[in-house]
Design an enzyme around this catalytic site. Sequence first.
Site, PDB file in Angstrom:
ATOM      1  N   SER A 174       0.807  -1.223   0.000  1.00  0.00           N
ATOM      2  CA  SER A 174       0.000   0.000   0.000  1.00  0.00           C
ATOM      3  C   SER A 174       0.840   1.272   0.000  1.00  0.00           C
ATOM      4  CB  SER A 174      -0.948   0.014   1.200  1.00  0.00           C
ATOM      5  OG  SER A 174      -0.234  -0.113   2.414  1.00  0.00           O
ATOM      6  N   ASP A 184      -4.199   7.925   7.642  1.00  0.00           N
ATOM      7  CA  ASP A 184      -5.093   6.977   8.309  1.00  0.00           C
ATOM      8  C   ASP A 184      -4.299   6.173   9.342  1.00  0.00           C
ATOM      9  OD1 ASP A 184      -3.813   4.858   7.018  1.00  0.00           O
ATOM     10  OD2 ASP A 184      -5.454   4.429   5.629  1.00  0.00           O
ATOM     11  N   HIS A 188      -1.105   4.721   7.288  1.00  0.00           N
ATOM     12  CA  HIS A 188      -0.408   5.337   6.161  1.00  0.00           C
ATOM     13  C   HIS A 188      -0.165   6.834   6.330  1.00  0.00           C
ATOM     14  CE1 HIS A 188      -2.762   1.843   4.593  1.00  0.00           C
ATOM     15  NE2 HIS A 188      -1.559   1.539   4.120  1.00  0.00           N
TER      16      HIS A 188
END
Length: 358
Positions: free
Chosen positions: A39, A323, A326
């Site tokens: 990610s 978040d 991240h």
Amino acid sequence: MASLRTHLCSLLAYATFLSLISCHSPLKNHVALIIFGDSLFDPGNNNYINTTFNYQANFWPYGETFFRYPTGRFSDGRLIPDFIAEFAGLPLIPPYLQPGNSHKFIDGVNFASGGAGALVETHKGFVIDLKTQVSYFKKVEKSLRQELGDEEAKKLLSRAVYLISIGANDYLTRNSTASDEEYVAMVIGNLTNELQEIYKIGGRKFGFPNMATLGCVPFSKLRVGSNGSCDEEVNKVALIHDRELPKVLEKLEKQLPGFKYANYNFYKTFGERLNNPSKYGFKDATTACCGSGLYRGIYSCGGKRGIKEYELCKNPNENFFFDSYHPSEKAYQQFAKEMWSGGSDVIWPYNIKQLFEF
């Protein structure tokens, strides 16, 4: 007059020929950007696979700042590869699985998948693991050979820069009785196997961020409790990874002719921002912009992951974390600049700009 018309037709035909050649041949010094990972680098590949919202970011408020819509990137805006592409004079590199993306790989391609690991078992069935990403790369190589011819495709792939971010999910979701050292050896062993596969296909220049302080992301700190401590067990494994990866890269450099690499000290630069956020322009490096609970460490950003309620800050640029896991676009931009042109205190033995220039 007839002679002039013939001359003009000849010039037009020649210009058309040159145009066709330029469309199907990469520029002499053109350097593509090819990306693998998780990610940290995923631009939206997980939008196109059968998975759950836990492994997707294609809903609001992801993408709220730069793009103004959710692209599938796990942040409010751009990620490290987006900035690297910009610094290199390339367009945004699209997700490999994006419809209509076939035969458009001259600038590069991104295979990264949120939640992916070096180990096939990590989030199996929900993500595109590293081995599968490399199998997709083999398909791209075949496509480039068909489009450009064997020689031009070989040149393109050998000049390209390969960015790889992998391992964090293996460590954050670890479910193994192996010792820390044995587990890290498994992760780096799988990474090494895939690096050798990429090398066989033509890859020569590689850039890696090492493991960040994974135990200090809001999700990890929430698990520890309210005393503000990081999960030092996770950080300990990350440090073992960061100790062992350079040894493997140095070994590969000696074994594989032409192999060059840039190893970015993500643990150091990540930690510096957590310890001194104001120095880097952040008001908060403890609490995420988006999420719920203590430190907004509950992974509820967007309200689609089983918990509908979530909080969202007004200005993501003020927060280091977007978040529960991240960083924000602002943080990613800073990391990308250091990867691109940083000195040996943060990236070695080369930086990414130097890899592009080789």
